[in-house]
Design an enzyme around this catalytic site. Structure first.
Site, PDB file in Angstrom:
ATOM      1  N   PHE A 100       0.841  -1.196   0.000  1.00 60.42           N
ATOM      2  CA  PHE A 100       0.000   0.000   0.000  1.00 60.42           C
ATOM      3  C   PHE A 100       0.875   1.244   0.000  1.00 60.42           C
ATOM      4  O   PHE A 100       2.038   1.208   0.392  1.00 60.42           O
ATOM      5  CB  PHE A 100      -0.953   0.019   1.199  1.00 60.42           C
ATOM      6  N   CYS A 101       0.273   2.342  -0.455  1.00 58.69           N
ATOM      7  CA  CYS A 101       0.915   3.651  -0.351  1.00 58.69           C
ATOM      8  C   CYS A 101      -0.108   4.606   0.263  1.00 58.69           C
ATOM      9  O   CYS A 101      -0.957   4.179   1.048  1.00 58.69           O
ATOM     10  CB  CYS A 101       1.451   4.116  -1.712  1.00 58.69           C
ATOM     11  N   TRP A 102      -0.040   5.881  -0.067  1.00 61.11           N
ATOM     12  CA  TRP A 102      -0.916   6.853   0.594  1.00 61.11           C
ATOM     13  C   TRP A 102      -2.368   6.703   0.148  1.00 61.11           C
ATOM     14  O   TRP A 102      -3.276   6.534   0.948  1.00 61.11           O
ATOM     15  CB  TRP A 102      -0.401   8.269   0.332  1.00 61.11           C
ATOM     16  N   ILE A 158      -3.464   3.709   2.567  1.00 58.11           N
ATOM     17  CA  ILE A 158      -3.677   3.895   4.005  1.00 58.11           C
ATOM     18  C   ILE A 158      -4.789   4.896   4.276  1.00 58.11           C
ATOM     19  O   ILE A 158      -5.461   4.830   5.302  1.00 58.11           O
ATOM     20  CB  ILE A 158      -2.370   4.319   4.711  1.00 58.11           C
TER      21      ILE A 158
END
Length: 344
Positions: free
Chosen positions: A93-95, A122
């Site tokens: 995952f990233c932002w 996230i």
């Protein structure tokens, strides 16, 4: 195979031990807040992330993509090797579920590594957790309460190790809940605290009760969500009461003041005006002499105990008093109390 999954699906995979969560954001983002239990295998260093961001701002999206690809391609072998070393399938995952997690997932999939990608990143996970905090049925609570140094945290953590349902609010806040509570710790921020609390409430949905510690609405840098805090306030309160000399020993063992002498002086400077001047001078002198037993004893008698007694407004029907000589005896009494309640 690449699979896109929702926050709810990720939580259940994590609880079953069927995935390793990998935050591919830069270390500075990971350190600020991440999905609990995640590890960090970043696409970019902090400096590279800043460079890509600057390029995007001044030269546009395409130039930023080209720079990102150039930077990432140099570390691709090490990136792949790190994922191959994992002992379970990864979820990246990233932002916001954008280019970074998409790039990581696509590359891993091309290399034949099974990978999940968290849809929405996230940000989506935080939104989902907030929904849980706002809507989940709150379990019955038993609140360990009492004056500072009565071993409440020790009791809760030992009970958790024994399998009791415990939500460790101070542990999640990385703060002991007093003016000296941050000493030797790195306090959590609100985002991380909410993620941890939301996950704990999900885990304990089927428990007959949950144990927590009596806290004020603020613990260090974080605020307990209002709905959960008000539920705590109307729940049964188990007041632990130990002899003052035992409390002093517990505090000295917890805080290791000789290792953080300057921090203790700084924290004391923030409250000394609230203490009667002669007592304040006695504490300051004891601090200077590193007589921490005297420091703690005077703080308990002349600051913490009066302040706590003043703030305690619970009705008598909510209170159960547990007076013992040691933490172990108090823990045994708590266990007996719970046994009686569960089997009623």
């Amino acid at each position: 195979m690449l699979t896109n999954i929702t926050p709810q699906e990720l939580f259940h995979l994590k609880e079953q031990g069927e995935t390793i969560i990998v935050d591919v954001r830069a270390p500075i983002e990971f350190e600020e807040a991440t999905i609990p239990g995640a590890i960090n295998i970043p696409l970019f260093t902090n400096e590279e992330r800043a460079e890509v961001g600057t390029t995007y701002k001044h030269k546009g999206q395409e130039a930023a993509k080209e720079l990102g690809l150039e930077l990432f391609s140099k570390k691709l072998p090490a990136f792949i090797k790190a994922f191959k070393a994992l002992e379970a399938p990864a979820t990246v995952f990233c932002w916001r579920g954008g280019m970074r997690s998409q790039t990581a997932a696509t590359v891993l999939d091309l290399m034949g590594i099974s990978v999940n990608r968290l849809t929405g990143g996230i940000k989506a996970y935080r939104i989902w957790i907030k929904e849980q905090l706002d809507t989940l049925p709150l379990p019955p609570l038993y609140v360990l309460n009492g004056h500072t140094g009565n071993g409440k945290t020790h009791i809760l953590r030992e009970l958790k190790e024994e399998g009791y349902p415990v939500i460790d609010l101070e542990g999640m806040a990385c703060h002991r809940g007093s003016i000296f509570g941050q000493i030797g710790l790195e306090p959590s921020n609100q985002r991380m605290f909410n993620l941890l609390l939301g996950e704990e409430l999900l885990r304990y949905q089927n428990e007959p009760y949950v144990l927590i510690e009596g806290e004020s609405s603020r613990i260090g840098k974080v605020v307990i969500p209002e709905r959960f805090y008000q539920h705590k306030e109307i729940s049964p309160q188990l007041f632990i009461d130990l002899p003052i000399d035992e409390r002093v020993k517990i505090i000295l063992a917890d805080y290791s003041p000789d290792d953080y002498h300057d921090e203790f002086i700084d924290s004391f400077s923030r409250i000394k005006r609230r203490i009667h001047t002669p007592v304040s001078k006695t504490i300051a002198q004891a601090l200077e002499e590193r007589n921490y037993t005297e420091v703690v004893k005077n703080l308990l008698i002349y600051y913490y105990d009066p302040h706590y007694s003043y703030s305690n407004t619970y009705s008598d029907e909510l209170i159960t008093l547990i007076e013992e000589e040691s933490v172990e005896d108090a823990k045994a009494e708590v266990k007996q109390f719970l046994s009686r309640k569960v089997h009623v």
